[in-house]
Scaffold this motif. Structure first.
Motif, mmCIF file in Angstrom:
data_model
loop_
_atom_site.group_PDB
_atom_site.id
_atom_site.type_symbol
_atom_site.label_atom_id
_atom_site.label_comp_id
_atom_site.label_asym_id
_atom_site.label_seq_id
_atom_site.Cartn_x
_atom_site.Cartn_y
_atom_site.Cartn_z
ATOM 1 N N VAL A 180 0.834 -1.198 0.000
ATOM 2 C CA VAL A 180 0.000 0.000 0.000
ATOM 3 C C VAL A 180 0.872 1.253 0.000
ATOM 4 C CG1 VAL A 180 -1.724 1.329 1.273
ATOM 5 C CG2 VAL A 180 -1.931 -1.164 1.130
ATOM 6 N N ASN A 181 1.923 1.237 0.816
ATOM 7 C CA ASN A 181 2.826 2.393 0.876
ATOM 8 C C ASN A 181 3.472 2.673 -0.477
ATOM 9 O OD1 ASN A 181 2.475 3.164 3.544
ATOM 10 N ND2 ASN A 181 3.969 1.676 4.308
ATOM 11 N N GLN A 182 3.905 1.600 -1.155
ATOM 12 C CA GLN A 182 4.527 1.764 -2.468
ATOM 13 C C GLN A 182 3.525 2.328 -3.476
ATOM 14 O OE1 GLN A 182 7.558 1.656 -3.621
ATOM 15 N NE2 GLN A 182 6.925 1.980 -5.749
ATOM 16 N N ALA A 183 2.302 1.807 -3.452
ATOM 17 C CA ALA A 183 1.266 2.294 -4.371
ATOM 18 C C ALA A 183 0.959 3.763 -4.110
ATOM 19 C CB ALA A 183 -0.002 1.452 -4.237
ATOM 20 N N LEU A 184 0.883 4.144 -2.841
ATOM 21 C CA LEU A 184 0.566 5.533 -2.507
ATOM 22 C C LEU A 184 1.711 6.474 -2.859
ATOM 23 C CD1 LEU A 184 -1.398 5.232 0.869
ATOM 24 C CD2 LEU A 184 -2.272 5.546 -1.449
ATOM 25 N N ARG A 185 2.941 5.995 -2.803
ATOM 26 C CA ARG A 185 4.065 6.819 -3.260
ATOM 27 C C ARG A 185 3.917 7.124 -4.752
ATOM 28 N NH1 ARG A 185 7.238 3.960 0.654
ATOM 29 N NH2 ARG A 185 7.637 2.263 -0.812
ATOM 30 N N GLU A 186 3.490 6.109 -5.502
ATOM 31 C CA GLU A 186 3.296 6.308 -6.940
ATOM 32 C C GLU A 186 2.105 7.223 -7.207
ATOM 33 O OE1 GLU A 186 3.258 2.624 -9.100
ATOM 34 O OE2 GLU A 186 4.828 1.763 -7.842
ATOM 35 N N VAL A 187 1.052 7.079 -6.410
ATOM 36 C CA VAL A 187 -0.115 7.957 -6.541
ATOM 37 C C VAL A 187 0.298 9.400 -6.267
ATOM 38 C CG1 VAL A 187 -2.351 8.590 -5.541
ATOM 39 C CG2 VAL A 187 -1.821 6.185 -5.992
ATOM 40 N N ARG A 188 1.115 9.586 -5.229
ATOM 41 C CA ARG A 188 1.601 10.914 -4.875
ATOM 42 C C ARG A 188 2.332 11.551 -6.050
ATOM 43 N NH1 ARG A 188 6.512 12.727 -3.122
ATOM 44 N NH2 ARG A 188 6.543 14.600 -1.807
ATOM 45 N N MET A 189 3.237 10.790 -6.697
ATOM 46 C CA MET A 189 3.985 11.321 -7.829
ATOM 47 C C MET A 189 3.058 11.639 -9.002
ATOM 48 S SD MET A 189 7.042 11.814 -7.009
ATOM 49 C CE MET A 189 7.525 12.256 -8.670
ATOM 50 N N ALA A 190 2.069 10.791 -9.217
ATOM 51 C CA ALA A 190 1.131 11.006 -10.323
ATOM 52 C C ALA A 190 0.337 12.284 -10.120
ATOM 53 C CB ALA A 190 0.181 9.808 -10.444
ATOM 54 N N LEU A 191 -0.101 12.537 -8.895
ATOM 55 C CA LEU A 191 -0.865 13.752 -8.602
ATOM 56 C C LEU A 191 -0.001 15.004 -8.732
ATOM 57 C CD1 LEU A 191 -2.945 12.523 -5.526
ATOM 58 C CD2 LEU A 191 -3.799 12.990 -7.831
ATOM 59 N N LEU A 192 1.238 14.923 -8.256
ATOM 60 C CA LEU A 192 2.136 16.074 -8.373
ATOM 61 C C LEU A 192 2.442 16.380 -9.845
ATOM 62 C CD1 LEU A 192 4.649 15.378 -5.454
ATOM 63 C CD2 LEU A 192 2.902 17.172 -5.556
ATOM 64 N N GLU A 193 2.625 15.332 -10.645
ATOM 65 C CA GLU A 193 2.875 15.531 -12.071
ATOM 66 C C GLU A 193 1.649 16.096 -12.778
ATOM 67 O OE1 GLU A 193 4.344 11.891 -13.687
ATOM 68 O OE2 GLU A 193 6.147 11.898 -12.436
ATOM 69 N N ALA A 194 0.458 15.837 -12.205
ATOM 70 C CA ALA A 194 -0.773 16.402 -12.759
ATOM 71 C C ALA A 194 -0.968 17.845 -12.310
ATOM 72 C CB ALA A 194 -1.971 15.555 -12.335
ATOM 73 N N ASP A 195 -0.004 18.376 -11.564
ATOM 74 C CA ASP A 195 -0.012 19.773 -11.122
ATOM 75 C C ASP A 195 -1.024 20.037 -10.017
ATOM 76 O OD1 ASP A 195 1.343 22.127 -11.250
ATOM 77 O OD2 ASP A 195 0.228 22.970 -12.926
ATOM 78 N N VAL A 196 -1.279 19.032 -9.193
ATOM 79 C CA VAL A 196 -2.115 19.230 -8.012
ATOM 80 C C VAL A 196 -1.264 19.883 -6.933
ATOM 81 C CG1 VAL A 196 -3.590 18.107 -6.293
ATOM 82 C CG2 VAL A 196 -3.473 17.184 -8.616
ATOM 83 N N ASN A 197 -1.854 20.787 -6.184
ATOM 84 C CA ASN A 197 -1.139 21.516 -5.139
ATOM 85 C C ASN A 197 -0.417 20.564 -4.182
ATOM 86 O OD1 ASN A 197 -1.455 22.624 -2.109
ATOM 87 N ND2 ASN A 197 -1.036 24.339 -3.489
ATOM 88 N N PHE A 198 0.835 20.899 -3.865
ATOM 89 C CA PHE A 198 1.665 20.004 -3.046
ATOM 90 C C PHE A 198 1.036 19.714 -1.683
ATOM 91 C CE2 PHE A 198 4.921 19.511 0.265
ATOM 92 C CZ PHE A 198 5.585 18.381 -0.204
ATOM 93 N N LYS A 199 0.537 20.750 -1.020
ATOM 94 C CA LYS A 199 -0.058 20.558 0.306
ATOM 95 C C LYS A 199 -1.297 19.658 0.226
ATOM 96 C CE LYS A 199 -1.911 23.066 4.303
ATOM 97 N NZ LYS A 199 -3.140 22.275 4.363
ATOM 98 N N LEU A 200 -2.082 19.851 -0.823
ATOM 99 C CA LEU A 200 -3.264 19.015 -0.997
ATOM 100 C C LEU A 200 -2.884 17.552 -1.192
ATOM 101 C CD1 LEU A 200 -5.731 20.981 -3.310
ATOM 102 C CD2 LEU A 200 -5.937 20.517 -0.874
ATOM 103 N N VAL A 201 -1.839 17.324 -1.995
ATOM 104 C CA VAL A 201 -1.387 15.959 -2.238
ATOM 105 C C VAL A 201 -0.948 15.307 -0.926
ATOM 106 C CG1 VAL A 201 0.342 14.519 -3.379
ATOM 107 C CG2 VAL A 201 -0.739 16.404 -4.623
#
Length: 465
Positions: free
Chosen positions: A28-49
Motif C-alpha cells: 500500500v505504501n509503495q502504491a501511494l508513493r506512486e499515486v503521490r507522484m502522479a498527482l504532483l505531475e498532474a499539477d495538483v497543489n503540493f499541500k493538498l497531495v
C-alpha cells in the motif's frame, strides 16, 4: 480530456496492486508513493497531495482492509472517496431567482480563458431551461470583444445588449439591468473585461459593477491548461472581488487536470461547469463523484446516458434498430447511427465515459475516426437507390463508388461484406435485440454497439466496441 495521463498512471498503479492478491502495508505504501507522484505531475497543489495521501493511508492501512477478500478494490474505493471529497463532494447548481425576478450573473476571468464564449454557453443553457437571458457586452477594451459576444448571441438566439466601447462598463451594467426590467429578461449575463494578468484596475472595475447592480453570481472562468496557475488566479479573484463559483475551460485539451482537483480545496468555491470544446453546447455540469470515477478509469456512464437523452433522436434510433433486428437495415439507417454517435462525441468521446476505457491505450483514436470518415464518404458516394437497397451494389457500382469516395475498391468491398455480415447476424439475434431496446428512450445509444460490425476499418481489424 484533462485527466487522460493521470487516469493512465492511476490505472496502472491499481492494476499492479490488484495482481498481488493479498496486500501488505509495504504494498500500500509503495502504491501511494506512486499515486503521490502522479498527482504532483498532474499539477495538483503540493499541500493538498500531502493531505490526500495521509487521509488515504490512514484508511487503507488497517487490518480490515488488508485482510479483506478484495483489498486492492477497497483501496481504490478509498481513493475514489477522497478524490470526490477533494473536489467538493456535492454538485453545485447555479440557482436563479424566480422567473419574475432578474438574476444578474457577472462573468470574470483573465484574457484568453474563454470567458466570452462561456457566457454564451451559459445563456444557451438557461434558455433551454425556459429562461429569457440577455448577454451584455461590458468588455470595452479588447478589440472585437463586443463583436465576438454579438456573434455568439446570434448563434444561440439570445438577446444582446451593448452601448459600444465608449461607455463605462459600470454604466453599461446598470443600463442593461434597466433594459432587462423593461423587456422582461430574467437573466442578465455581464461579460466583463479580462486582462493578460491580474491588475488593480480590473479588480476595481469588477467591484464597482457589483456595487452598482445587484449581482447574484460572480463566476470566474479559468483556463484548465494553465494548471496550478489557474488555482492562483481563482484564489486572487476570490480574495479581491469575491466569487461564487468557477467554470474550468479547455478541459478537452492536453492538460494535466490539477486545477480541477485543487480549486475547491484551495478557494472553498465550487466548480460549476467544465468547458469541453469550442461549440456553444460544449459545457458539462461538474459532478465531483463522476469526475473521480473518470480519473480512476471507472468511466462516467451516467453522464453518457444524460448526453444521449439530450442529443439523440430516439424515434430515428428506434426505427433504425427495429429495421436492423428484422434484417431490413440499409445504408441510410447506418448513416443515422453514425450521426447519433457523432453527437455523443464520436468514438473517443464515448470511450472516455465507459468503464475500463483507459485499458484501451493501444487503440489509435485518430486513425479510427479517420477510417469512419472514409466509411461516411463511401456511403455518400452511393446513389439514393443504392443506399436504400444494398443488394443493388454490384462490381461495376463498387468501382464507381470507390472513385467517388477517393478510396481503393478493396475498402468498398470490405464495407459491403461486413455490412452484410452485420445484417445477417443482427437478424439472427433480432428477438433478443427487440426485447432489449424495445422500451424506447435510448434505442440509438444501445444501437451504437452495432457499429462494431464494420470493424474492418478500425486498427487491428476491429473497432473497439
Amino acid at each position: 480530456m484533462a485527466f487522460e495521463n493521470l487516469t493512465d498512471r492511476l490505472s496502472n498503479i491499481f492494476s499492479n496492486l490488484g495482481h498481488k492478491g493479498k496486500l501488505t502495508e509495504d504494498d500500500v505504501n509503495q502504491a501511494l508513493r506512486e499515486v503521490r507522484m502522479a498527482l504532483l505531475e498532474a499539477d495538483v497543489n503540493f499541500k493538498l497531495v500531502k493531505d490526500f495521501i495521509a487521509k488515504v493511508k490512514e484508511k487503507a492501512i488497517g487490518e480490515e482492509v488488508l485482510s479483506s477478500l478484495t483489498p486492492a478494490q477497497t483501496v481504490v474505493k478509498i481513493v475514489n472517496e477522497e478524490l470526490t471529497s477533494m473536489m467538493g463532494s456535492e454538485t453545485t447548481e447555479i440557482v436563479l431567482k424566480p422567473a419574475g425576478d432578474i438574476t444578474v450573473i457577472m462573468m470574470a476571468g483573465l484574457q484568453g480563458a474563454g470567458k466570452t464564449t462561456t457566457a454564451a454557453k451559459l445563456a444557451g443553457k438557461f434558455k433551454s431551461n425556459g429562461r429569457t437571458p440577455v448577454l451584455v457586452a461590458c468588455d470595452i477594451y479588447r478589440p472585437a470583444a463586443i463583436d465576438q459576444l454579438r456573434v455568439n448571441a446570434e448563434k444561440v438566439k439570445i438577446p444582446f445588449f451593448s452601448l459600444g466601447d465608449k461607455v463605462n462598463p459600470v454604466e453599461i451594467a446598470r443600463k442593461a439591468v434597466q433594459e432587462a426590467k423593461e423587456k422582461h429578461y430574467n437573466v442578465v449575463i455581464l461579460d466583463t473585461a479580462g486582462r493578460l494578468q491580474i491588475d488593480e484596475k480590473l479588480m476595481d472595475e469588477l467591484q464597482n459593477i457589483k456595487k452598482a447592480v445587484d449581482v447574484q453570481w460572480t463566476i470566474l472562468t479559468v483556463d484548465a491548461m494553465t494548471g496550478q496557475e489557474a488555482v492562483n488566479v481563482a484564489e486572487t479573484f476570490s480574495d479581491k472581488v469575491g466569487i461564487d463559483g468557477v467554470i474550468l475551460t479547455k478541459c478537452d485539451g492536453d492538460t494535466r487536470g490539477g486545477a480541477a482537483l485543487s480549486i475547491k480545496a484551495m478557494t472553498g468555491k465550487p466548480i460549476l461547469y467544465l468547458g469541453m470544446g469550442e461549440k456553444l453546447d460544449d459545457l458539462e455540469q461538474f459532478y465531483p463523484d463522476r469526475m473521480a470515477g473518470r480519473i480512476l478509469g471507472m468511466g462516467d456512464v451516467l453522464s453518457l446516458i444524460e448526453k444521449a437523452e439530450k442529443n439523440l433522436d430516439a424515434e430515428k434510433s428506434r426505427e433504425s434498430i427495429g429495421k436492423l433486428t428484422r434484417g431490413k437495415f440499409d445504408y441510410n439507417d447506418f448513416m443515422v447511427q453514425m450521426d447519433q454517435m457523432s453527437k455523443l462525441g464520436g468514438i473517443s468521446g464515448i470511450l472516455k465515459m465507459l468503464p475500463g476505457a483507459s485499458g484501451l491505450g493501444d487503440i489509435d483514436m485518430d486513425d479510427t475516426e479517420k477510417q469512419l470518415g472514409k466509411v461516411r464518404a463511401i456511403i455518400q458516394s452511393m446513389t439514393a437507390k443504392e443506399r436504400s437497397n444494398p443488394d443493388l451494389i454490384n462490381p461495376s457500382r463498387k468501382r464507381r463508388i470507390a472513385n467517388g469516395a477517393g478510396v481503393d475498391i478493396a475498402e468498398v468491398n470490405r464495407l459491403v461484406k461486413q455490412f452484410e455480415q452485420m445484417r445477417k447476424m443482427m437478424k439472427q439475434f433480432g428477438g433478443a435485440m427487440r426485447s432489449k431496446h424495445g422500451r424506447g428512450g435510448l434505442g440509438g445509444f444501445g444501437g451504437l454497439g452495432n457499429l462494431g460490425g464494420l470493424g474492418g476499418f478500425g486498427k487491428g481489424g476491429r473497432f473497439p466496441f
